[in-house]
Design a protein around this motif. Sequence first.
Motif, mmCIF file in Angstrom:
data_model
loop_
_atom_site.group_PDB
_atom_site.id
_atom_site.type_symbol
_atom_site.label_atom_id
_atom_site.label_comp_id
_atom_site.label_asym_id
_atom_site.label_seq_id
_atom_site.Cartn_x
_atom_site.Cartn_y
_atom_site.Cartn_z
ATOM 1 N N ARG A 107 5.503 8.215 1.557
ATOM 2 C CA ARG A 107 6.725 7.710 1.855
ATOM 3 C C ARG A 107 6.654 6.220 2.316
ATOM 4 O O ARG A 107 5.947 6.047 3.309
ATOM 5 C CB ARG A 107 7.505 8.694 2.976
ATOM 6 C CG ARG A 107 7.733 10.199 2.561
ATOM 7 C CD ARG A 107 8.648 10.182 1.255
ATOM 8 N NE ARG A 107 8.930 11.450 1.167
ATOM 9 C CZ ARG A 107 8.340 12.020 -0.129
ATOM 10 N NH1 ARG A 107 7.606 11.583 -0.734
ATOM 11 N NH2 ARG A 107 8.664 13.418 -0.124
ATOM 12 N N VAL A 108 7.001 5.531 1.424
ATOM 13 C CA VAL A 108 6.572 3.949 1.533
ATOM 14 C C VAL A 108 8.044 3.482 2.497
ATOM 15 O O VAL A 108 9.163 3.930 1.923
ATOM 16 C CB VAL A 108 6.256 3.235 0.514
ATOM 17 C CG1 VAL A 108 6.370 1.935 0.666
ATOM 18 C CG2 VAL A 108 5.130 3.863 -0.521
ATOM 19 N N PRO A 109 7.802 2.772 3.451
ATOM 20 C CA PRO A 109 8.921 2.331 3.999
ATOM 21 C C PRO A 109 9.719 1.343 3.371
ATOM 22 O O PRO A 109 8.959 0.388 2.587
ATOM 23 C CB PRO A 109 8.428 1.602 5.281
ATOM 24 C CG PRO A 109 7.006 1.761 5.238
ATOM 25 C CD PRO A 109 6.622 2.391 4.198
ATOM 26 N N ALA A 110 11.046 1.245 3.296
ATOM 27 C CA ALA A 110 11.863 0.382 2.588
ATOM 28 C C ALA A 110 11.911 -0.948 3.016
ATOM 29 O O ALA A 110 11.468 -1.195 4.132
ATOM 30 C CB ALA A 110 13.301 0.893 2.395
#
Length: 152
Positions: A149-152
């Motif tokens: 889950r790559v931070p936005a």
Amino acid sequence: MTATDSSLTALSQGWWALSQLHGKIETHAERALERRHGLSMREFSLLDVLSRQHSGPGGHLQMKQVAEAVVLSQSATTRLVTRLEDRGLLRRYLCDTDRRGIYTDVTETGQGLLAEARPTHDTALREAFDEAAENPALAPLVRTVEELRVPA
């Protein structure tokens, strides 16, 4: 440490698996994008990165940042921008506040092509990951990537 050290062997095997996964996914997506939309993966990636810019403070990327985002050298990125500009998919212009700065935006035509190509790209990724998940050597990497889950 020797060349037969088990930690090096494990690292080498992990790198091999990562390279295999990347190659399979990129090849599958590239074929789908090229066949249906006349785009390479690099072209799609560049359009995608540039389409996420905004006109607010810090919203436009410098060429160095674009190059990092698409994992190319600055000169290769500039050549790619030129090719897409020649196709009418991008346009370059001078920054209003710094005449040395050149910005690149996706044209309306480029936005349209990107919108058409995005579902093809996403479907191709899913197909490639599903196929790779069937390979015992690649399955752990597939699971890891799917959990990211790559931070936005």
